[in-house]
Write a protein that holds these residues in place. Structure first.
Motif, PDB file in Angstrom:
ATOM      1  N   SER A 106      -4.363  -1.995  -7.494  1.00  0.00           N
ATOM      2  CA  SER A 106      -4.931  -2.579  -8.706  1.00  0.00           C
ATOM      3  C   SER A 106      -4.612  -1.725  -9.935  1.00  0.00           C
ATOM      4  O   SER A 106      -4.347  -2.249 -11.023  1.00  0.00           O
ATOM      5  N   ALA A 107      -4.632  -0.423  -9.780  1.00  0.00           N
ATOM      6  CA  ALA A 107      -4.377   0.507 -10.884  1.00  0.00           C
ATOM      7  C   ALA A 107      -2.892   0.820 -11.070  1.00  0.00           C
ATOM      8  O   ALA A 107      -2.537   1.668 -11.886  1.00  0.00           O
ATOM      9  N   LEU A 108      -2.041   0.164 -10.304  1.00  0.00           N
ATOM     10  CA  LEU A 108      -0.595   0.356 -10.347  1.00  0.00           C
ATOM     11  C   LEU A 108      -0.158   1.760  -9.939  1.00  0.00           C
ATOM     12  O   LEU A 108       0.899   2.229 -10.329  1.00  0.00           O
ATOM     13  N   ARG A 109      -0.975   2.411  -9.148  1.00  0.00           N
ATOM     14  CA  ARG A 109      -0.589   3.707  -8.586  1.00  0.00           C
ATOM     15  C   ARG A 109       0.198   3.510  -7.295  1.00  0.00           C
ATOM     16  O   ARG A 109       0.772   4.456  -6.762  1.00  0.00           O
ATOM     17  N   ARG A 110       0.155   2.293  -6.804  1.00  0.00           N
ATOM     18  CA  ARG A 110       0.873   1.915  -5.595  1.00  0.00           C
ATOM     19  C   ARG A 110       1.413   0.513  -5.841  1.00  0.00           C
ATOM     20  O   ARG A 110       0.750  -0.318  -6.447  1.00  0.00           O
ATOM     21  N   HIS A 111       2.618   0.275  -5.349  1.00  0.00           N
ATOM     22  CA  HIS A 111       3.220  -1.041  -5.493  1.00  0.00           C
ATOM     23  C   HIS A 111       2.362  -2.083  -4.772  1.00  0.00           C
ATOM     24  O   HIS A 111       1.950  -1.871  -3.632  1.00  0.00           O
ATOM     25  N   PHE A 112       2.099  -3.207  -5.426  1.00  0.00           N
ATOM     26  CA  PHE A 112       1.323  -4.266  -4.780  1.00  0.00           C
ATOM     27  C   PHE A 112       2.166  -4.887  -3.672  1.00  0.00           C
ATOM     28  O   PHE A 112       3.289  -5.333  -3.893  1.00  0.00           O
ATOM     29  N   ASP A 113       1.610  -4.908  -2.490  1.00  0.00           N
ATOM     30  CA  ASP A 113       2.230  -5.539  -1.338  1.00  0.00           C
ATOM     31  C   ASP A 113       1.163  -6.425  -0.698  1.00  0.00           C
ATOM     32  O   ASP A 113       0.118  -5.929  -0.265  1.00  0.00           O
ATOM     33  N   ARG A 114       1.418  -7.685  -0.665  1.00  0.00           N
ATOM     34  CA  ARG A 114       0.433  -8.655  -0.178  1.00  0.00           C
ATOM     35  C   ARG A 114      -0.042  -8.368   1.244  1.00  0.00           C
ATOM     36  O   ARG A 114      -1.237  -8.398   1.531  1.00  0.00           O
ATOM     37  N   ASP A 115       0.890  -8.062   2.130  1.00  0.00           N
ATOM     38  CA  ASP A 115       0.509  -7.794   3.522  1.00  0.00           C
ATOM     39  C   ASP A 115      -0.327  -6.525   3.644  1.00  0.00           C
ATOM     40  O   ASP A 115      -1.312  -6.489   4.393  1.00  0.00           O
ATOM     41  N   THR A 116       0.045  -5.486   2.913  1.00  0.00           N
ATOM     42  CA  THR A 116      -0.725  -4.239   2.937  1.00  0.00           C
ATOM     43  C   THR A 116      -2.115  -4.465   2.355  1.00  0.00           C
ATOM     44  O   THR A 116      -3.111  -3.944   2.878  1.00  0.00           O
ATOM     45  N   ALA A 117      -2.180  -5.248   1.287  1.00  0.00           N
ATOM     46  CA  ALA A 117      -3.480  -5.554   0.670  1.00  0.00           C
ATOM     47  C   ALA A 117      -4.361  -6.346   1.641  1.00  0.00           C
ATOM     48  O   ALA A 117      -5.556  -6.059   1.774  1.00  0.00           O
TER      49      ALA A 117
END
Length: 150
Positions: free
Chosen positions: A55-66
């Motif tokens: 959410s804070a863009l410290r990690r790339h958004f990945d749907r499966d990981t989320a």
């Protein structure tokens, strides 16, 4: 001479006491229920951390990981009422006695946190950003009431 000797004994005992202390990251008790409680809370924290970092863009958004992090969070939150049944405190515990003294309120807050976790949306970054604050608020509401600050 006696004062020097007494001072030396006191300093030696004090040093032994300080150096023999348990590190904060080591479990103090071997009670299985307490260790399970700590593991459940660490699991929830780690899952929430993954979602927050995305959410804070410290990690790339990945749907499966989320989605996986949300599932871990939901599983941990489902265990919380059972994990806090046994009223055990140790010297490193940050739980307040209110968990057991006001169990009904604690359970209401645990249920609210689980409902908030169900509301976390992981389809895309904007949905995660919109839904995560409710989850954070639910965690903080319970921690503010039932957890000692550091």
């Amino acid at each position: 001479m006696m004062r020097c000797l007494a001072g030396l004994v006191i300093c030696t005992l004090l040093a032994a006491w300080v150096l023999s202390g348990v590190r904060a990251d080591e479990p103090v008790v071997r009670d299985e229920a307490v260790l399970a409680r700590q593991a459940t809370m660490r699991s929830a924290k780690a899952a929430l951390g993954v979602l927050f970092e995305m959410s804070a863009l410290r990690r790339h958004f990945d749907r499966d990981t989320a989605r996986e992090a949300r599932a871990v969070l939901l599983a941990a939150l489902a265990e919380i009422p059972a994990r806090f049944e046994k009223p055990y405190m140790d010297r490193h515990s940050r739980s307040r006695p209110g968990i057991w003294e006001n169990r009904a309120e604690f359970l209401r807050r645990a249920i609210a946190a689980r409902q908030a976790a169900r509301g976390v949306r992981t389809v895309n970054l904007p949905a995660l950003r919109r839904s995560l604050p409710g989850m954070m608020a639910a965690c903080l509401a319970c921690h503010d009431r039932f957890r000692e600050p550091r």
